[in-house]
Design a protein around this motif. Structure first.
Motif, mmCIF file in Angstrom:
data_model
loop_
_atom_site.group_PDB
_atom_site.id
_atom_site.type_symbol
_atom_site.label_atom_id
_atom_site.label_comp_id
_atom_site.label_asym_id
_atom_site.label_seq_id
_atom_site.Cartn_x
_atom_site.Cartn_y
_atom_site.Cartn_z
ATOM 1 N N ARG A 81 0.821 -1.219 0.000
ATOM 2 C CA ARG A 81 0.000 0.000 0.000
ATOM 3 C C ARG A 81 0.849 1.261 0.000
ATOM 4 N NH1 ARG A 81 -3.141 -0.814 5.163
ATOM 5 N NH2 ARG A 81 -4.037 1.204 4.648
ATOM 6 N N ARG A 82 2.148 1.105 -0.133
ATOM 7 C CA ARG A 82 3.053 2.252 -0.111
ATOM 8 C C ARG A 82 3.494 2.608 -1.525
ATOM 9 N NH1 ARG A 82 4.554 4.951 4.587
ATOM 10 N NH2 ARG A 82 3.415 3.925 6.233
ATOM 11 N N ASP A 83 3.720 3.902 -1.753
ATOM 12 C CA ASP A 83 4.163 4.368 -3.072
ATOM 13 C C ASP A 83 5.682 4.233 -3.179
ATOM 14 O OD1 ASP A 83 4.832 5.639 -5.346
ATOM 15 O OD2 ASP A 83 3.958 7.583 -4.815
ATOM 16 N N PRO A 84 6.174 3.291 -3.985
ATOM 17 C CA PRO A 84 7.626 3.068 -4.043
ATOM 18 C C PRO A 84 8.377 4.141 -4.831
ATOM 19 C CG PRO A 84 6.523 1.611 -5.580
ATOM 20 C CD PRO A 84 5.436 2.403 -4.908
ATOM 21 N N ALA A 85 7.662 5.100 -5.412
ATOM 22 C CA ALA A 85 8.336 6.154 -6.177
ATOM 23 C C ALA A 85 8.834 7.276 -5.277
ATOM 24 C CB ALA A 85 7.390 6.711 -7.247
ATOM 25 N N GLN A 86 8.386 7.287 -4.010
ATOM 26 C CA GLN A 86 8.828 8.317 -3.076
ATOM 27 C C GLN A 86 9.656 7.693 -1.959
ATOM 28 O OE1 GLN A 86 5.090 10.222 -1.873
ATOM 29 N NE2 GLN A 86 5.738 12.021 -3.040
ATOM 30 N N LEU A 87 10.786 8.337 -1.684
ATOM 31 C CA LEU A 87 11.662 7.856 -0.623
ATOM 32 C C LEU A 87 11.965 9.013 0.319
ATOM 33 C CD1 LEU A 87 13.313 5.267 0.223
ATOM 34 C CD2 LEU A 87 15.264 6.380 -0.870
ATOM 35 N N CYS A 88 11.604 8.842 1.584
ATOM 36 C CA CYS A 88 11.796 9.903 2.577
ATOM 37 C C CYS A 88 12.990 9.543 3.464
ATOM 38 C CB CYS A 88 10.535 10.053 3.411
ATOM 39 S SG CYS A 88 10.640 11.346 4.637
ATOM 40 N N ILE A 89 13.958 10.442 3.561
ATOM 41 C CA ILE A 89 15.158 10.166 4.350
ATOM 42 C C ILE A 89 15.037 10.838 5.713
ATOM 43 C CG2 ILE A 89 17.662 10.414 4.459
ATOM 44 C CD1 ILE A 89 17.776 10.326 1.491
ATOM 45 N N VAL A 90 15.105 10.037 6.784
ATOM 46 C CA VAL A 90 15.030 10.573 8.143
ATOM 47 C C VAL A 90 16.272 10.150 8.921
ATOM 48 C CG1 VAL A 90 12.499 10.616 8.258
ATOM 49 C CG2 VAL A 90 13.736 8.540 8.907
ATOM 50 N N GLU A 91 16.475 10.817 10.060
ATOM 51 C CA GLU A 91 17.656 10.499 10.868
ATOM 52 C C GLU A 91 17.446 9.249 11.721
ATOM 53 O OE1 GLU A 91 19.160 13.815 13.091
ATOM 54 O OE2 GLU A 91 19.024 15.200 11.392
ATOM 55 N N THR A 92 16.270 9.144 12.336
ATOM 56 C CA THR A 92 16.041 8.037 13.281
ATOM 57 C C THR A 92 14.659 7.423 13.081
ATOM 58 O OG1 THR A 92 14.968 9.391 14.966
ATOM 59 C CG2 THR A 92 17.374 9.291 15.031
ATOM 60 N N PRO A 93 14.443 6.205 13.614
ATOM 61 C CA PRO A 93 13.109 5.609 13.557
ATOM 62 C C PRO A 93 12.067 6.476 14.262
ATOM 63 C CG PRO A 93 14.734 3.968 14.211
ATOM 64 C CD PRO A 93 15.428 5.291 14.216
ATOM 65 N N ALA A 94 12.489 7.256 15.279
ATOM 66 C CA ALA A 94 11.541 8.131 15.973
ATOM 67 C C ALA A 94 10.996 9.181 15.011
ATOM 68 C CB ALA A 94 12.216 8.796 17.160
ATOM 69 N N ASP A 95 11.883 9.721 14.142
ATOM 70 C CA ASP A 95 11.440 10.708 13.158
ATOM 71 C C ASP A 95 10.456 10.076 12.182
ATOM 72 O OD1 ASP A 95 13.199 12.475 14.380
ATOM 73 O OD2 ASP A 95 14.823 11.985 13.009
ATOM 74 N N GLN A 96 10.761 8.844 11.788
ATOM 75 C CA GLN A 96 9.862 8.113 10.903
ATOM 76 C C GLN A 96 8.484 7.975 11.560
ATOM 77 O OE1 GLN A 96 11.273 4.190 10.000
ATOM 78 N NE2 GLN A 96 9.573 3.705 8.633
ATOM 79 N N ASN A 97 8.471 7.621 12.839
ATOM 80 C CA ASN A 97 7.197 7.493 13.559
ATOM 81 C C ASN A 97 6.410 8.795 13.537
ATOM 82 O OD1 ASN A 97 7.914 4.923 14.180
ATOM 83 N ND2 ASN A 97 8.278 5.284 16.363
ATOM 84 N N MET A 98 7.117 9.918 13.752
ATOM 85 C CA MET A 98 6.416 11.206 13.783
ATOM 86 C C MET A 98 5.801 11.510 12.423
ATOM 87 S SD MET A 98 6.615 11.998 16.835
ATOM 88 C CE MET A 98 5.860 13.626 16.846
ATOM 89 N N LEU A 99 6.526 11.215 11.335
ATOM 90 C CA LEU A 99 5.979 11.469 10.000
ATOM 91 C C LEU A 99 4.767 10.577 9.747
ATOM 92 C CD1 LEU A 99 9.259 11.939 7.959
ATOM 93 C CD2 LEU A 99 7.445 13.617 8.270
#
Lengths: 206, 206
Positions: A81-99
Motif C-alpha cells: 500500500r506504499r508508493d515506491p516512487a517516493q523515498l523519505c530520508i530521516v535520521e532516526t526511527p523516531a522521526d519516521q514514527n512522527m511522520l
C-alpha cells in the motif's frame, strides 16, 4: 565518586557503571536507578535484562530502509500500500514514527540512523551513504524527500545528500520551513519568521 | 506513541517499555536510549543486561545496617575501626556515601532505603522500623544521629524516629541546620537564614 573507605558491593558498582553508558545518564541518575530497581523493582530489572538481550540478539537493520527489524526486510518496505516512487530520508526511527503520525506521507523511508557530524567523526562512510545511494537509484524511486532535522547537523546532512542525489538525476525535495501550525506570530522566533517570509506562497495556491 | 500503521519490531518495543520503568525515564528518553544501544553500543547493552541480572541475583540487605551487600553483614558494619556506640540513620546508600566523603563520621550506619511518605503508602511498617529499633537497642549504641534529608518527608521521618528512639532511652541528635559552607548570605534563602539565627552558637565555642 566511590570512596575506598566505603566500597560499594561489586555488583552494585557494576550496575551503576553499566547504567551510566545510557545516553543522558550521569552518576547520580545511575545510582538512583540502581537503588530503585534493587529496592522496589527487581522484576523490572530482570525484565530489562531480558529485553536488552533479546533486542541485541534479534534485531538487525532492514536491507532496504536500514531501520530496525527482526526480518531481512521490514514490514513497511514490504507493504503493497506504499508508493515506491517516493523515498523519505530521516535520521532516526523516531522521526519516521512522527511522520507516520502526521498521516501525510505514503511513500517509503530510508533511516540514516544518525547525521553527518564531522566533529564526532561521523562522515558519509560511517552513515553508509553508498547503501542509501544504491537504494535511491533502484530505478523505481523518483523523488527523494529530505526529512533530516532542522538543526545545523541535520541541515548539513540534507545539503550533502541533495547534491549527491541530484547528481544521480533524482528529484530532491526538503520539508517546508515556516511557522508551526497553531502558533501566534508574537511567539515565533525571528529565524523561523525570516524563513517563512522567504518561502511565502501565493494565497491562491491553497 | 506507537502507531498501528508502523509497528515497531517487538523486541524494540519491549526494550523501550522496559527502559521506561527506570525512574525519570519517559517514552522519548527510553526510545533514545534504545536506539543508542542498538546502533552504537550493543556491547554496552549486553553489559547492562548482565549487570542487572547479577545485581538482582547477588545483592541482599545487610542484616545490621540494611544497605546492599553480597554477604550477610556488610564490610562497614564488620569494620573494627568504627565506633559502635554511634548509629547514623540515612535514607539511601548515596546519603551514606556523602557522609563518608565528609570524613566527619566514624560510627556505624542504618540505611532506611526510603522515607516516611504516607501519601505513597510508605509507613513505619513498610520501612521496617522494628528492624531499626532492634538494631538501635542492641545495648552498644548510645547515640543515634538522624541524617534524613531536610525535605518535608525527611523531616517527618526524623521527627517520628526521634520520638521512637528517645522513648527507648537513647540519645538522639539531628544534623545541624544552617548556612552552607562557602556561601554568601545574600544568596542564602530566607528559611535557611531563619534556622541559622535560631540555632546560632556562642562564638567562643569554636
Amino acid at each position: 565518586m566511590s570512596d575506598p573507605s566505603l566500597p560499594e558491593p561489586q555488583p552494585l558498582q557494576a550496575l551503576i557503571d553499566a547504567l551510566r553508558r545510557l545516553p543522558g545518564v550521569g552518576v547520580r541518575s545511575a545510582r538512583r536507578m540502581a537503588y530503585h530497581l534493587l529496592q522496589h523493582d527487581a522484576s523490572g530489572a530482570l525484565h530489562l535484562s531480558e529485553a536488552l538481550r533479546h533486542a541485541v540478539g534479534d534485531l538487525k537493520h532492514c536491507r532496504r530502509c536500514n531501520s530496525f527489524t527482526e526480518d531481512e526486510v521490514c514490514g513497511t518496505c514490504l507493504s503493497p500500500r506504499r508508493d515506491p516512487a517516493q523515498l523519505c530520508i530521516v535520521e532516526t526511527p523516531a522521526d519516521q514514527n512522527m511522520l507516520e503520525a502526521s498521516h501525510g506521507y505514503h511513500g517509503l523511508y530510508y533511516v540514516l540512523m544518525g547525521r553527518l557530524a564531522p566533529l564526532d567523526g561521523v562522515g558519509p562512510q560511517e552513515l553508509g551513504f553508498q547503501n542509501l545511494l544504491d537504494r535511491a537509484c533502484d530505478g523505481v524511486v523518483q523523488e527523494v524527500i529530505l526529512a533530516t532535522n532542522f538543526t545545523a547537523e541535520g541541515e548539513t546532512t540534507a545539503h550533502y545528500l541533495a547534491e549527491l542525489l541530484r547528481s544521480r538525476g533524482l528529484r530532491v525535495s526538503r520539508l517546508a520551513r515556516g511557522v508551526p501550525a497553531g502558533s501566534e506570530l508574537e511567539y515565533v522566533d525571528a529565524g523561523t519568521l525570516a524563513w517563512a517570509l522567504m518561502e511565502r506562497r501565493d494565497s491562491h495556491q491553497d
